[in-house]
Design a protein around this motif. Structure first.
Motif, short mmCIF file in Angstrom:
data_model
loop_
_atom_site.label_atom_id
_atom_site.label_comp_id
_atom_site.label_asym_id
_atom_site.label_seq_id
_atom_site.Cartn_x
_atom_site.Cartn_y
_atom_site.Cartn_z
N SER A 106 0.83 -1.19 0.00
CA SER A 106 0.00 0.00 0.00
C SER A 106 0.87 1.25 0.00
N ARG A 107 0.43 2.24 -0.70
CA ARG A 107 1.15 3.51 -0.73
C ARG A 107 0.67 4.42 0.41
N LEU A 108 -0.41 4.05 1.07
CA LEU A 108 -0.92 4.85 2.17
C LEU A 108 -0.20 4.46 3.45
N ARG A 109 0.16 5.45 4.21
CA ARG A 109 0.86 5.21 5.47
C ARG A 109 0.13 5.95 6.58
N PRO A 110 -0.05 5.30 7.73
CA PRO A 110 -0.79 5.95 8.82
C PRO A 110 0.03 7.07 9.45
N GLY A 111 -0.65 8.14 9.78
CA GLY A 111 0.03 9.27 10.40
C GLY A 111 -0.95 10.18 11.11
N ILE A 112 -0.42 11.25 11.63
CA ILE A 112 -1.21 12.27 12.33
C ILE A 112 -1.19 13.55 11.51
N VAL A 113 -2.33 14.19 11.42
CA VAL A 113 -2.41 15.50 10.77
C VAL A 113 -2.25 16.56 11.86
N ALA A 114 -1.20 17.35 11.73
CA ALA A 114 -0.89 18.34 12.76
C ALA A 114 -2.01 19.37 12.92
N TYR A 115 -2.75 19.62 11.86
CA TYR A 115 -3.83 20.61 11.93
C TYR A 115 -4.88 20.21 12.97
N SER A 116 -5.01 18.92 13.25
CA SER A 116 -5.96 18.45 14.26
C SER A 116 -5.61 18.96 15.65
N PHE A 117 -4.38 19.35 15.85
CA PHE A 117 -3.93 19.83 17.16
C PHE A 117 -3.73 21.34 17.15
N ARG A 118 -4.39 22.05 16.27
CA ARG A 118 -4.20 23.50 16.11
C ARG A 118 -4.49 24.27 17.39
N LYS A 119 -5.50 23.85 18.15
CA LYS A 119 -5.82 24.56 19.39
C LYS A 119 -4.69 24.40 20.41
N SER A 120 -4.12 23.21 20.48
CA SER A 120 -3.00 22.99 21.40
C SER A 120 -1.77 23.78 20.97
N PHE A 121 -1.54 23.89 19.65
CA PHE A 121 -0.42 24.70 19.16
C PHE A 121 -0.67 26.18 19.44
N ALA A 122 -1.90 26.63 19.25
CA ALA A 122 -2.22 28.04 19.47
C ALA A 122 -2.10 28.41 20.95
N ASN A 123 -2.47 27.48 21.83
CA ASN A 123 -2.38 27.73 23.28
C ASN A 123 -0.98 27.46 23.83
N HIS A 124 -0.09 26.98 22.97
CA HIS A 124 1.28 26.63 23.36
C HIS A 124 1.31 25.54 24.43
N THR A 125 0.32 24.64 24.40
CA THR A 125 0.32 23.51 25.33
C THR A 125 0.94 22.27 24.69
N MET A 126 1.24 22.37 23.39
CA MET A 126 1.86 21.25 22.68
C MET A 126 2.85 21.81 21.67
N THR A 127 3.94 21.08 21.49
CA THR A 127 4.94 21.46 20.49
C THR A 127 4.97 20.36 19.42
N TYR A 128 5.66 20.66 18.33
CA TYR A 128 5.81 19.66 17.29
C TYR A 128 6.63 18.47 17.79
N GLU A 129 7.55 18.69 18.69
CA GLU A 129 8.32 17.59 19.27
C GLU A 129 7.40 16.66 20.06
#
Length: 95
Positions: free
Chosen positions: A28-51
């Motif tokens: 399969s060419r599809l690979r499971p992953g996370i879409v960072a946009y789903s965590f936009r509120k956490s990124f905006a509140n600075h409660t989560m980082t990309y790390e």
């Protein structure tokens, strides 16, 4: 071998070739992953980082993260190198 004997072997050959085709694993060419946009509120509140998100993907057994540069704190070479290093150490691809 006459024509009748030949025609009797054709279905058997088709069945054997079908079995071989089914034995091959599907790639399969599809690979499971996370879409960072789903965590936009956490990124905006600075409660989560990309790390943190990279570690979450790694702990969840996923292959990668679909990054959104909009939520990067900056796009300096130092930050991007640090992000790539963290992803590499956790075996996570950055999409």
């Amino acid at each position: 071998m006459n024509r009748r004997e030949l025609l009797k072997t054709v279905p058997a050959l088709a069945a054997v070739s079908g079995l071989k085709a089914k034995a091959k694993p599907a790639h399969s060419r599809l690979r499971p992953g996370i879409v960072a946009y789903s965590f936009r509120k956490s990124f905006a509140n600075h409660t989560m980082t990309y790390e943190d998100l990279i570690r979450l993907a790694s702990d969840s057994g996923l292959d990668g993260i679909d990054t959104t540069a909009y939520w990067f704190p900056d796009t300096s070479p130092a930050f991007l190198a640090s992000l790539r290093t963290t992803a590499y150490r956790n075996a996570i691809s950055l999409y």
